[in-house]
Design an enzyme around this catalytic site. Structure first.
Site, PDB file in Angstrom:
ATOM      1  N   MET A 112       0.841  -1.205   0.000  1.00 15.32           N
ATOM      2  CA  MET A 112       0.000   0.000   0.000  1.00 15.32           C
ATOM      3  C   MET A 112       0.879   1.260   0.000  1.00 15.32           C
ATOM      4  O   MET A 112       0.384   2.362   0.250  1.00 15.32           O
ATOM      5  CB  MET A 112      -0.940   0.005   1.210  1.00 15.32           C
ATOM      6  CG  MET A 112      -1.918  -1.180   1.164  1.00 15.32           C
ATOM      7  SD  MET A 112      -3.424  -0.895   2.083  1.00 15.32           S
ATOM      8  CE  MET A 112      -2.791  -0.678   3.739  1.00 15.32           C
ATOM      9  N   GLY A 141      10.949  -2.694   5.665  1.00 14.37           N
ATOM     10  CA  GLY A 141      10.196  -3.957   5.657  1.00 14.37           C
ATOM     11  C   GLY A 141       9.700  -4.288   4.250  1.00 14.37           C
ATOM     12  O   GLY A 141       9.888  -5.401   3.755  1.00 14.37           O
ATOM     13  N   HIS A 142       9.096  -3.313   3.582  1.00 11.97           N
ATOM     14  CA  HIS A 142       8.636  -3.531   2.202  1.00 11.97           C
ATOM     15  C   HIS A 142       9.823  -3.855   1.293  1.00 11.97           C
ATOM     16  O   HIS A 142       9.754  -4.767   0.466  1.00 11.97           O
ATOM     17  CB  HIS A 142       7.980  -2.259   1.642  1.00 11.97           C
ATOM     18  CG  HIS A 142       6.732  -1.817   2.339  1.00 11.97           C
ATOM     19  ND1 HIS A 142       6.662  -0.665   3.078  1.00 11.97           N
ATOM     20  CD2 HIS A 142       5.495  -2.358   2.386  1.00 11.97           C
ATOM     21  CE1 HIS A 142       5.432  -0.501   3.538  1.00 11.97           C
ATOM     22  NE2 HIS A 142       4.699  -1.523   3.151  1.00 11.97           N
ATOM     23  N   GLY A 148       4.827 -10.234   3.814  1.00 12.69           N
ATOM     24  CA  GLY A 148       5.577 -10.119   5.065  1.00 12.69           C
ATOM     25  C   GLY A 148       4.898 -10.877   6.195  1.00 12.69           C
ATOM     26  O   GLY A 148       3.680 -10.763   6.383  1.00 12.69           O
ATOM     27  N   LYS A 152       5.034 -10.052   9.049  1.00 14.62           N
ATOM     28  CA  LYS A 152       4.505  -9.012   9.929  1.00 14.62           C
ATOM     29  C   LYS A 152       2.973  -9.105  10.036  1.00 14.62           C
ATOM     30  O   LYS A 152       2.401  -8.910  11.095  1.00 14.62           O
ATOM     31  CB  LYS A 152       4.942  -7.647   9.373  1.00 14.62           C
ATOM     32  CG  LYS A 152       4.098  -6.450   9.736  1.00 14.62           C
ATOM     33  CD  LYS A 152       4.379  -5.982  11.123  1.00 14.62           C
ATOM     34  CE  LYS A 152       3.758  -4.656  11.483  1.00 14.62           C
ATOM     35  NZ  LYS A 152       2.382  -4.451  11.103  1.00 14.62           N
TER      36      LYS A 152
END
Ligand code: AMP
Length: 299
Positions: free
Chosen positions: A30, A36-37, A148, A150
């Site tokens: 998004m 992280g991305h 992820g 996450k």
């Protein structure tokens, strides 16, 4: 890096990429990208992808009516620069009318795993996620898609959907990238004020405490859950939403603590909602040395 905004352009680019690329990797996001991305782009490449597509689409159907769709942070120019530096080949950045043309009526709903925890607190959220991911996978037709860890429950929903719809692709779930103090990176961390940011590692600390109890051979998930709640209570200003030990496939209470588990949690700090988790492999113990998830989780 090429930027495309329509499905026709995307399909044409993918068709020509296929003449040289042998494995197309895809990372849906998004936007408002962080490390992280970007680690998912690296993970795609390490898994052999030689043409990497990233999408940026703030998907309205996965936000509830009182959630932050309108205020969700966006900065496409910055995202483009970061993706270019990281070696992504194509950015797909459609608008809402491209993803949901007039007359769209189809929802992909994954029963079961989409219902507890996040699903119960955010009605319709996972329907929005599975629908948009199914559409993106049909548009990009990747050989490999990377998500992820996450968002652990999202991973479980997508795994189930890919199996149930027989989608012909490999899935990869990449580890959570954290700030130095343990806070899982998230675009929503940007909402935290300076004072709130100090409290934000509380969730990860609570999850670590729960994981440690399980690693010491707790006979009952409730012992770990109580420890997580007690740990969180040491952080006034952090409001508990849930802290639980669950089966990573169903997101229901585990039937057997000797199978793989995941400790998951959600908290509120001011108006910001944070989620996090620590996956624990089968038969996990505190003394597992360098493969110990408690150590990698704090790295
Ligand atoms: P989002 O933009 O929040 O929808 O996230 C896009 C993808 O990045 C999802 O697969 C997320 O699980 C993943 N992701 C978000 N934060 C992290 C993180 N801290 N570490 C690894 N992956 C992440």
């Amino acid at each position: 890096m090429i930027v495309v905004r329509t499905v026709d352009d995307l399909r044409q680019r993918i068709r020509s990429a296929r003449s040289t690329a042998s494995k197309i990797g895809f990372v849906p996001t998004m936007g408002f990208l962080h490390e992280g991305h970007l680690s998912l782009v690296d993970a795609a490449r390490s898994a052999g992808a030689d043409y990497i597509v990233v999408s940026i689409f703030v998907n309205p159907t996965q936000f509830g009516p009182r959630e932050d769709f309108a205020s969700y942070p966006r900065d496409e120019d910055r995202d483009r620069r970061l993706l270019e530096e990281r070696g992504a080949d194509l950015l797909f950045a459609p608008d809402v009318a491209t993803m949901y043309p007039e007359g769209s009526r189809t929802t992909v709903r994954v029963a079961g795993v989409s219902e507890p925890l996040e699903g119960a607190r955010r009605p319709g959220h996972f329907d929005g996620v599975s629908t948009v991911v199914a559409k993106l996978l049909n548009m990009v037709t990747p050989d490999l898609a990377v998500f992820g860890q996450k968002d652990a429950q999202q991973c479980a929903v997508i795994r189930r959907m890919v199996l149930d719809l027989e989608l012909p692709l490999q899935l990869l779930f990449a580890p959570t990238i954290r700030e130095k103090d343990g806070l899982a990176m998230s675009s929503r961390n940007w909402y935290l004020s300076e004072n709130e940011r100090v409290l934000a590692p509380a969730l990860h600390r609570a999850l670590l405490a729960g994981a440690e109890v399980l690693g010491s051979g707790a006979a009952d998930a409730a012992v770990a859950e109580n420890m997580m709640v007690l740990t969180l209570e040491e952080w006034p200003g952090v409001t508990l939403d849930y802290l639980a030990v669950v089966d990573p496939e169903t997101f229901l209470p585990p039937e057997d603590l000797h199978r793989p588990l995941v400790v998951v949690g959600a908290v509120r700090i001011g108006t910001t909602r944070l989620i996090d988790n620590i996956p624990l492999p089968r038969g996990f113990t505190k003394e597992q040395g360098k493969d110990n998830p408690l150590q990698t989780a704090t790295a």
